[in-house]
Design a protein around this motif. Structure first.
Motif, PDB file in Angstrom:
ATOM      1  N   SER A 176      40.579  41.785  46.122  1.00  0.00           N
ATOM      2  CA  SER A 176      39.752  40.966  47.015  1.00  0.00           C
ATOM      3  C   SER A 176      40.250  41.042  48.456  1.00  0.00           C
ATOM      4  O   SER A 176      39.442  41.150  49.395  1.00  0.00           O
ATOM      5  CB  SER A 176      39.753  39.505  46.542  1.00  0.00           C
ATOM      6  OG  SER A 176      39.166  39.388  45.256  1.00  0.00           O
TER       7      SER A 176
ATOM      8  N   GLN B  10      47.343  39.701  35.996  1.00  0.00           N
ATOM      9  CA  GLN B  10      45.920  39.954  36.190  1.00  0.00           C
ATOM     10  C   GLN B  10      45.403  39.235  37.436  1.00  0.00           C
ATOM     11  O   GLN B  10      44.638  39.809  38.221  1.00  0.00           O
ATOM     12  CB  GLN B  10      45.139  39.495  34.962  1.00  0.00           C
ATOM     13  CG  GLN B  10      43.644  39.764  35.038  1.00  0.00           C
ATOM     14  CD  GLN B  10      42.911  39.310  33.778  1.00  0.00           C
ATOM     15  OE1 GLN B  10      43.487  38.646  32.925  1.00  0.00           O
ATOM     16  NE2 GLN B  10      41.647  39.665  33.675  1.00  0.00           N
TER      17      GLN B  10
ATOM     18  N   TYR C 117      43.806  41.096  40.852  1.00  0.00           N
ATOM     19  CA  TYR C 117      42.463  40.744  41.305  1.00  0.00           C
ATOM     20  C   TYR C 117      42.490  40.205  42.736  1.00  0.00           C
ATOM     21  O   TYR C 117      41.598  40.512  43.543  1.00  0.00           O
ATOM     22  CB  TYR C 117      41.836  39.703  40.372  1.00  0.00           C
ATOM     23  CG  TYR C 117      41.319  40.261  39.065  1.00  0.00           C
ATOM     24  CD1 TYR C 117      41.283  41.642  38.836  1.00  0.00           C
ATOM     25  CD2 TYR C 117      40.880  39.435  38.044  1.00  0.00           C
ATOM     26  CE1 TYR C 117      40.829  42.167  37.636  1.00  0.00           C
ATOM     27  CE2 TYR C 117      40.411  39.949  36.827  1.00  0.00           C
ATOM     28  CZ  TYR C 117      40.391  41.320  36.637  1.00  0.00           C
ATOM     29  OH  TYR C 117      39.936  41.834  35.450  1.00  0.00           O
TER      30      TYR C 117
ATOM     31  N   GLU D 217      37.345  47.178  39.762  1.00  0.00           N
ATOM     32  CA  GLU D 217      38.350  46.754  38.784  1.00  0.00           C
ATOM     33  C   GLU D 217      38.041  47.270  37.380  1.00  0.00           C
ATOM     34  O   GLU D 217      38.948  47.638  36.629  1.00  0.00           O
ATOM     35  CB  GLU D 217      38.452  45.228  38.746  1.00  0.00           C
ATOM     36  CG  GLU D 217      38.831  44.580  40.075  1.00  0.00           C
ATOM     37  CD  GLU D 217      37.623  44.070  40.823  1.00  0.00           C
ATOM     38  OE1 GLU D 217      36.739  44.913  41.116  1.00  0.00           O
ATOM     39  OE2 GLU D 217      37.543  42.875  41.122  1.00  0.00           O
TER      40      GLU D 217
END
Length: 202
Positions: free
Chosen positions: A74, A66, A70, A87
């Motif tokens: 970004s 995860q 992420y 997301e």
């Protein structure tokens, strides 16, 4: 004679102490150790749509996959002109597809969601996926943080993998005290930078 001997002893002691300090500082200033293997960058036009699929977690750290996905989102938003899917949309669609696939799979079969399947539902041109194989500390004298992962960029139009990379990084331990999350961010940023060659026009 005794005074001369003591003077020499102090001189050698100071030299050894200075040398030891120099070695420790050199170790701290050595920087990351990183290995990157990647295919040629892909030419992407500004506005091309992309989604980041949840990364497979092959480590003992529950949140490694995860965190990596992420960080990739970004990095894509900060350094490229690509239109990155939120997301929440990706996660909701992925979970829904996983449930549907599990319901239609044979008993005991492993249910998976393909990047192309996810991309078609989301209506994007590309899907970035990958896996994390190492996310933690190499315990020893310096307790160095270490992260390894691979990434694949899938063209949804035909399901082909147009870019792939495998990379690992070992940060600084002891005095520098790099965290795993910090070196993971550095690694992901570098991998995303190696992935794209943004088109500027005709």
């Amino acid at each position: 004679m005794k005074t001369q001997t003591n003077g020499r002893f102090r001189m050698w002691r100071n030299m050894l102490a200075t040398g030891a300090l120099g070695l420790m500082l050199a170790a701290c200033a050595g920087g990351d150790r990183q290995i990157v293997t990647a295919s040629a960058p892909v030419s992407l036009a500004p506005g091309n749509t992309i989604a980041v699929m949840p990364f497979d977690n092959l480590t003992n750290s529950e949140e490694a996959g995860q965190v990596a996905s992420y960080l990739a989102v970004s990095a894509l938003r900060a350094t490229t002109g690509l239109a990155v899917q939120p997301e929440s949309n990706v996660t909701q669609t992925y979970d829904s597809l996983a449930s549907e696939n599990a319901a239609t799979s044979a008993v005991g079969a492993h249910s998976t969601v393909s990047a192309r399947q996810l991309g078609e539902i989301l209506g994007v041109q590309y899907v970035l996926t990958g896996s994390v194989s190492e996310y933690g500390y190499q315990y020893g004298l310096r307790e160095e943080p270490s992260v390894s992962m691979n990434m694949r960029l899938v063209d949804i139009s035909d399901g082909s993998i147009v870019w792939t990379a495998s990379s690992g990084i070992v940060g600084q331990g002891t005095f520098a005290r790099d965290s795993v999350s910090i070196i993971a961010q550095r690694l992901v940023n570098q991998m995303v930078a190696n992935m794209t060659r943004t088109k500027t026009g005709n």
